[in-house]
Design an enzyme around this catalytic site. Structure first.
Site, PDB file in Angstrom:
ATOM      1  N   SER A   1     -16.615   4.566  -4.697  1.00  0.00           N
ATOM      2  CA  SER A   1     -17.156   4.872  -3.373  1.00  0.00           C
ATOM      3  C   SER A   1     -16.443   6.092  -2.813  1.00  0.00           C
ATOM      4  O   SER A   1     -15.271   6.347  -3.141  1.00  0.00           O
ATOM      5  CB  SER A   1     -16.941   3.688  -2.420  1.00  0.00           C
ATOM      6  OG  SER A   1     -17.230   4.039  -1.079  1.00  0.00           O
TER       7      SER A   1
ATOM      8  N   TYR B   1     -11.689  -2.763   1.330  1.00  0.00           N
ATOM      9  CA  TYR B   1     -12.768  -2.116   0.575  1.00  0.00           C
ATOM     10  C   TYR B   1     -12.282  -0.830  -0.080  1.00  0.00           C
ATOM     11  O   TYR B   1     -12.495  -0.606  -1.279  1.00  0.00           O
ATOM     12  CB  TYR B   1     -13.960  -1.829   1.484  1.00  0.00           C
ATOM     13  CG  TYR B   1     -15.107  -1.169   0.753  1.00  0.00           C
ATOM     14  CD1 TYR B   1     -15.881  -1.899  -0.146  1.00  0.00           C
ATOM     15  CD2 TYR B   1     -15.408   0.180   0.943  1.00  0.00           C
ATOM     16  CE1 TYR B   1     -16.925  -1.305  -0.838  1.00  0.00           C
ATOM     17  CE2 TYR B   1     -16.449   0.784   0.259  1.00  0.00           C
ATOM     18  CZ  TYR B   1     -17.199   0.030  -0.641  1.00  0.00           C
ATOM     19  OH  TYR B   1     -18.240   0.641  -1.328  1.00  0.00           O
TER      20      TYR B   1
END
Length: 265
Positions: A143, A156
């Site tokens: 990501s 995350y």
């Protein structure tokens, strides 16, 4: 069309929607038969039927919650033993955004299990066959938030940073082989990923949000170009090269017999 399977089977996790479903479509159009993995079997069946009808490929579904050890083990066994598998897309993942001080520990544990543990175990399983056959491709979805760490993204971002380091280590380990490993860095993509995450995709300016189709097409273009790291919206890939070169320049001084001068009185 699928009576000859020259491209082998592509396994895509998180394939019932979003990036996973688009990967499934694109890889089938490239000649792969498919094994689609996700929790929601009815959605998997819908995706599989559409792709089979549009491409003529054989599409199998395997409903599994990759955060559940027993169900994860079922997928591992298939990856470890099926000699037809030639490509794995580690796309399944989740997120919860918010201050860590207010987080539910069990929810964070589930997130780490899905984003880190399952990806690691599935990669380990598929490598058993790839190393026997001497070829294969692994695509790991990281990501942009592995690099752009935010106050609400501690867990995350941490999990997606793990994916980067994990992929880089594998690339070094497999450098002399025909096994390819790519990390993909999506930014904000318009999918159901954001539902229940704590941030709505509608909160972002339109110019920040990519379509799932464009994201996967760009990721596969990066794979075709031989990129080890594919940052989907980065205009100049040499920016990544400069970033990584700065990291590597530090390596000779990361472990020495004495502290740096600034720590000595």
């Amino acid at each position: 069309m699928s009576d000859t399977n020259a491209q082998g089977i592509a396994v895509i996790t998180g394939a019932s929607t979003g990036l996973g479903a688009v990967y499934a479509d694109r890889l089938a159009r490239r000649g792969h038969d498919l094994l689609l993995v996700a929790r929601n079997k009815s959605r998997l069946d819908t995706v599989a039927a559409k792709i089979a009808e549009n491409t003529g490929r054989t599409v199998e579904v395997l409903a599994a919650d990759l955060a559940d050890p027993t169900q994860l083990a079922t997928v591992e066994t298939r990856l470890r033993t099926d000699e037809s598998i030639s490509l794995l897309v580690n796309n399944a993942g989740g997120t919860v955004f918010g201050p860590l001080s207010q987080a539910d520990p069990s929810q964070m544990e589930d997130l780490i299990t899905l984003n880190v543990t399952s990806l690691t175990r599935l990669t380990t399983a598929v490598l058993a066959g790839f190393t026997r056959r001497g070829s294969g491709t692994i695509i790991n979805l990281s990501s942009a938030l592995a690099l752009n760490v935010l106050p609400v993204s501690a867990v995350y971002s941490g999990t997606k940073s793990y994916v980067v380091a994990f992929t880089q280590a594998l690339q070094q380990e497999l450098a002399e082989s025909e096994i390819r490993v790519q990390a993909v860095f999506p930014g904000a993509v318009r999918t159901e990923f954001w539902d229940g995450s704590g941030i709505e995709v509608s909160a972002f300016p339109e110019e920040w949000v990519m379509s799932a189709d464009d994201a996967v097409d760009a990721a596969l273009a990066g794979l075709d170009a031989g990129e080890p790291m594919t940052l989907l919206s980065l205009p100049d890939i040499t920016d990544w090269d400069t970033f990584d070169a700065a990291r590597q320049a530090m390596i000779p001084n990361l472990s020495r017999s004495v502290p740096a001068d600034r720590y000595q009185s």
